[in-house]
Design a protein around this motif. Structure first.
Motif, short mmCIF file in Angstrom:
data_model
loop_
_atom_site.label_atom_id
_atom_site.label_comp_id
_atom_site.label_asym_id
_atom_site.label_seq_id
_atom_site.Cartn_x
_atom_site.Cartn_y
_atom_site.Cartn_z
N HIS A 17 15.17 26.25 41.40
CA HIS A 17 14.79 25.36 41.06
C HIS A 17 15.37 23.53 41.64
O HIS A 17 16.24 24.13 42.39
N GLY A 18 14.31 22.64 42.14
CA GLY A 18 15.57 21.35 42.59
C GLY A 18 15.95 21.84 43.76
O GLY A 18 16.18 20.57 44.46
N ARG A 19 15.64 22.65 44.61
CA ARG A 19 15.32 22.46 46.01
C ARG A 19 14.20 22.04 47.13
O ARG A 19 14.33 21.56 48.25
N TRP A 20 13.03 21.91 46.27
CA TRP A 20 11.69 21.68 47.53
C TRP A 20 11.40 20.60 46.55
O TRP A 20 10.69 20.38 45.20
N THR A 21 11.19 18.91 47.12
CA THR A 21 10.15 18.56 46.51
C THR A 21 8.41 18.65 47.88
O THR A 21 8.28 18.08 49.27
N LEU A 22 7.63 18.60 47.10
CA LEU A 22 5.91 18.24 47.94
C LEU A 22 5.99 17.12 48.43
O LEU A 22 6.22 15.88 47.71
N VAL A 23 5.64 17.31 49.65
CA VAL A 23 5.65 15.81 50.46
C VAL A 23 3.50 15.71 50.58
O VAL A 23 3.93 14.66 51.61
N GLU A 24 3.08 16.84 51.28
CA GLU A 24 2.39 16.51 51.31
C GLU A 24 1.42 17.64 51.42
O GLU A 24 1.51 18.22 51.09
N THR B 135 14.97 19.70 49.85
CA THR B 135 16.10 18.07 48.76
C THR B 135 17.49 19.29 48.86
O THR B 135 17.67 19.98 47.90
N ARG B 136 18.56 18.50 49.53
CA ARG B 136 19.69 18.84 49.68
C ARG B 136 20.27 17.86 48.81
O ARG B 136 20.13 16.95 48.07
N GLN B 137 21.95 17.92 48.44
CA GLN B 137 22.78 17.21 47.43
C GLN B 137 22.98 16.11 48.25
O GLN B 137 23.35 15.69 49.11
N GLY B 138 22.68 14.96 46.99
CA GLY B 138 22.52 13.23 47.53
C GLY B 138 21.12 12.67 48.29
O GLY B 138 21.18 12.25 48.33
N GLU B 139 20.54 14.17 48.17
CA GLU B 139 18.89 12.99 48.52
C GLU B 139 18.36 13.08 47.60
O GLU B 139 18.19 14.10 45.69
N THR B 140 17.11 12.22 47.77
CA THR B 140 16.35 12.53 46.61
C THR B 140 14.78 12.61 47.29
O THR B 140 15.06 12.29 47.87
#
Length: 328
Positions: free
Chosen positions: A301-308, A323-328
């Protein structure tokens, strides 16, 4: 009457313009530049084939005297270092005397980093830095190489609703329809190189080219993940980490197979995940991805962000950013 566009709006437009330069701008990043006067674009440019002219130079040439007192929107900090191929863009802008320069991303290149901004301010030009995800995305290949010493990696997966890429007997043509396959070819045209594993190469004998009318010359270089001998016209690497040695590659497109995709995911080398899902159920078939070494579900969990996302004929497309540590 529509509301005036914000700095972020103009920078996002410059980022879309920059896409015209990818990947032909290599070894330079694909940069976009807009020159705006009284709410109207008077100059625009993007990095051209081979890296010259730079976006700012092209936009300034189009704007001419109208650049004086205008607002300049550029996705990457204007270069400040000397080059035999042309003057520094920071100097060109200083001579043109715009009122403002709005920059979407500082240049990590130590020859420019901060110096481009300093040179503009020394010339009496107001400079604003407006970080924007769309700008970072447009420079992803350049920034990934600068930050991690490797290309930006997109992993493409075409699968059934139940996550299979082929029948149990290996039959895989075609999982998706024509619209999705055309979309894949357009994505190939935006990559510097395309990679498959040795098993996929031997079983499918893929051409790995671009078969879209008008884009045939955009076919990327071919790379094989294998411990075997390199076929003619194909570069072989023996591990995912070896992509760091692909010096002339900013954007790498990984297509398969299941173990190759898993090896890149396990090594945390995938920056963008593109999934094409067909409305079919296969059942006992070959899985899209092999084991990636997860020891607990929470780690997924928390690794991938839908962008398209988009509908392509009867298929569905979705793209996710790592999404890596320190990124949003």
């Amino acid at each position: 009457m529509p509301a005036p566009r914000s700095d972020a709006d103009w920078l996002a437009a410059a980022a879309r313009l920059a896409a015209r330069g990818r990947p032909l701008s290599r070894p330079n990043p694909a940069v976009g530049c807009l020159i705006v006067r009284e709410g109207r674009v008077v100059g625009r440019g993007w990095t051209r084939e081979g890296g010259r002219p730079h976006a700012e130079a092209a936009a300034l040439e189009q704007a001419g005297d109208r650049a004086r007192g205008a607002d300049v929107y550029v996705t990457l900090e204007p270069c400040a270092h000397l080059s035999q191929r042309g003057p520094a863009c920071a100097d060109l802008l200083a001579d043109a005397a715009p009122a403002r320069v709005v920059i979407g991303c500082e240049d990590p290149d130590p020859r420019t980093a901060g110096e481009g901004i300093a040179r503009l301010r020394a010339a009496g030009i107001a400079v604003s830095l407006v970080p924007l995800p769309a700008v970072e995305d447009s420079l992803a290949g350049y920034l990934t190489r600068a930050r991690f010493g490797r290309p930006h990696v997109t992993l493409k997966l075409a699968m059934s609703l139940d996550g299979c890429v082929a029948l149990a007997n290996g039959e895989s043509r075609w999982i998706t329809g024509e619209a999705a396959r055309a979309h894949v070819h357009a994505s190939r045209a935006r990559a510097d190189a395309i990679l498959v594993g040795g098993e996929t190469w031997r079983a499918d004998k893929p051409r790995l080219d671009v078969r879209v009318p008008g884009l045939g010359e955009r076919s990327p270089k071919r790379v094989l993940l294998s411990r075997g001998v390199a076929p003619d016209g194909v570069k072989v690497i023996n591990s995912p980490g070896a992509i760091a040695r692909l010096d002339d590659v900013q954007y790498l497109y990984v297509e398969g197979g299941a173990e190759t995709g898993a090896s890149f995911l396990a090594a945390d080398l995938v920056d963008r995940l593109e999934i094409y899902r067909a409305p079919i159920v296969i059942g006992d078939g070959l899985r899209a991805v092999g084991g990636i070494g997860l020891e607990a579900l929470a780690l997924a969990h928390g690794r991938w962000t839908l962008v398209e996302e988009a509908r392509l004929g009867s298929d569905r497309f979705a793209a996710y950013r790592r999404t890596r540590q320190g990124e949003t």
